[in-house]
Scaffold this active site. Sequence first.
Site, PDB file in Angstrom:
ATOM      1  N   SER A  12       0.843  -1.202   0.000  1.00  0.00           N
ATOM      2  CA  SER A  12       0.000   0.000   0.000  1.00  0.00           C
ATOM      3  C   SER A  12       0.872   1.243   0.000  1.00  0.00           C
ATOM      4  O   SER A  12       2.074   1.184   0.256  1.00  0.00           O
ATOM      5  CB  SER A  12      -0.868   0.009   1.256  1.00  0.00           C
ATOM      6  OG  SER A  12      -0.032   0.150   2.392  1.00  0.00           O
ATOM      7  N   LYS A  13       0.219   2.363  -0.263  1.00  0.00           N
ATOM      8  CA  LYS A  13       0.949   3.633  -0.248  1.00  0.00           C
ATOM      9  C   LYS A  13       1.499   3.890   1.160  1.00  0.00           C
ATOM     10  O   LYS A  13       2.592   4.412   1.316  1.00  0.00           O
ATOM     11  CB  LYS A  13       0.025   4.764  -0.685  1.00  0.00           C
ATOM     12  CG  LYS A  13       0.641   6.128  -0.481  1.00  0.00           C
ATOM     13  CD  LYS A  13       0.016   7.179  -1.340  1.00  0.00           C
ATOM     14  CE  LYS A  13       0.734   8.515  -1.207  1.00  0.00           C
ATOM     15  NZ  LYS A  13       0.912   8.979   0.148  1.00  0.00           N
ATOM     16  N   ARG A  14       0.694   3.473   2.153  1.00  0.00           N
ATOM     17  CA  ARG A  14       1.138   3.670   3.543  1.00  0.00           C
ATOM     18  C   ARG A  14       2.457   2.944   3.819  1.00  0.00           C
ATOM     19  O   ARG A  14       3.355   3.477   4.446  1.00  0.00           O
ATOM     20  CB  ARG A  14       0.043   3.191   4.506  1.00  0.00           C
ATOM     21  CG  ARG A  14       0.103   3.854   5.836  1.00  0.00           C
ATOM     22  CD  ARG A  14      -1.239   3.969   6.551  1.00  0.00           C
ATOM     23  NE  ARG A  14      -2.249   3.036   6.077  1.00  0.00           N
ATOM     24  CZ  ARG A  14      -2.557   1.903   6.679  1.00  0.00           C
ATOM     25  NH1 ARG A  14      -1.920   1.525   7.753  1.00  0.00           N
ATOM     26  NH2 ARG A  14      -3.531   1.144   6.200  1.00  0.00           N
TER      27      ARG A  14
ATOM     28  N   ASP B 277       5.181   4.999   2.279  1.00  0.00           N
ATOM     29  CA  ASP B 277       5.480   6.211   3.051  1.00  0.00           C
ATOM     30  C   ASP B 277       6.285   5.867   4.299  1.00  0.00           C
ATOM     31  O   ASP B 277       7.241   6.533   4.644  1.00  0.00           O
ATOM     32  CB  ASP B 277       4.166   6.898   3.491  1.00  0.00           C
ATOM     33  CG  ASP B 277       3.444   7.504   2.302  1.00  0.00           C
ATOM     34  OD1 ASP B 277       4.071   7.631   1.230  1.00  0.00           O
ATOM     35  OD2 ASP B 277       2.246   7.838   2.434  1.00  0.00           O
TER      36      ASP B 277
END
Length: 490
Positions: A258-260, A263
Amino acid sequence: MERVRFAPSPTGPLHIGGLRTALFNCLYARKLGGSFILRVEDTDQNRKVDNSEQYIHDSLTWCGIEPDEDPIKGGEYGPYRQSERRKLYETFIQQLIDSGGAYYAFDTAEDLASAREKDEKEKGGFKYNALNRHLFANSLNSTEEETAKRVGEGDAVVRLKVDADQVVMSSDLVRGNIRVNTSELEDKILMKKDGMPTYHFANVVDDHLMKITTVIRGEEWLPSLPIHQLLYNAFGWEAPKFMHLPLILNPSGKGKLSKRDGDKNGYPVFPIQWNETMGYKEAGFLPEAHLNYIAQLGWSPKGNNEIMTLRDMEGAFDVAEIQKGGARFDYEKAKWINQQHLNRLSAEEIIERYPVQTKKLRDKFGKEAPEIVDLIKERLVLVNDLEETTRCFVEDPVNYDEKALIRIQKIDKKKVGSLVKKSLENSEIINLKEAFIKAGDENDIGLGAFMQVTRIAVVGSLSGPDLFELLKFIGKDVTLRRLDQLINKQ
Ligand code: GLU
């Protein structure tokens, strides 16, 4: 002729999974001499995000994946944006209603919500299907007049009529035959009250009308396959072949990437910058290296060909080598592949492709700039390393690496520094090594001390390219100046 399509919904940026789907479609088409189509699935106007279609286009362009037909260049089967195909869907939905494959439903959101709540409590789940559709407000339980009235008022959705307890047979190129009992399915909504088709309906109609022969998409669409198969059956159309690509998992293997994750752990998940979030391009990846890496998320090419260009991959692609199990994302591997690709480029190509990152070098060294890039090339992992690895050729160090200073703390910097300076003054740089050895013998100092002090003075740390080559480029005066700077440092 094979025809495949990449069919993103413009609801945000393209992530690694989406780009991989585009890539595999493209590889499949190129391998078999077929056509690769980009179709924008923008029927859900509420989820539509501005710029996202442009972003998809720009991402594919950066990667060098060029569709043969798309909304911009058009093609024989356009339009390629679903929002521009409403008339077509109306015709086909009518056909399905007339043949009894679909029906109108007028339920209010409140009625559905309370039925859902009740069934979830009593049966652990809710499905609008053959077992309970007689309890709801729809054309199957209404007079023709009532139905015509509700439809005329724009108060009806259209649902697929799924028969109870039938086996739907479909097949997937990676997973083989798939059998699902229709009792597990729902009477999916095919057309909403506003006359917009849902994903399932528009997707199947368009795949048929655009003569798609193979549908290649992510595994998250596998549960939709029986519904799609039923739609093909209801129309009496031959279904395309299907290939569902394995999930892309995060590095721990627990859950989808995921993008999380990105990040938190410092890696991009988008090809190019999206708003404030940087992509692989900005992080310093070559597009061909990024594609090479993501191709390996689910595809293990036979033989020893881990490093491939897009052309190589087009030649080598083989459906039989697509894996079923999830593919774990590995950023270190992605960087390693980038390093291999960078290393294969000539210095001239690197300079031509990255004029900004090599500007200072070109300004200072002109025609000699490629020789310098050759010297440092194998130390490049990311394109963005270019500036750092060539900095010592164009600028004096502003500070010194603490660890490097500790490594030379036992060395008498002043003494070795002045011997280095003397050697420089009395000999040419090509003979400098001999001069160091001679001065070292006379003063009982090892060559290593000369090399370390000079390197720290010139580079600011103990890393960097071949020292004597570096000195040849920067010249005596600059070297002497940098030595003084180090010696005089407190
Ligand atoms: N519009 C769907 C998506 O956003 C397409 C799925 C499919 O390829 O059928 O991924």
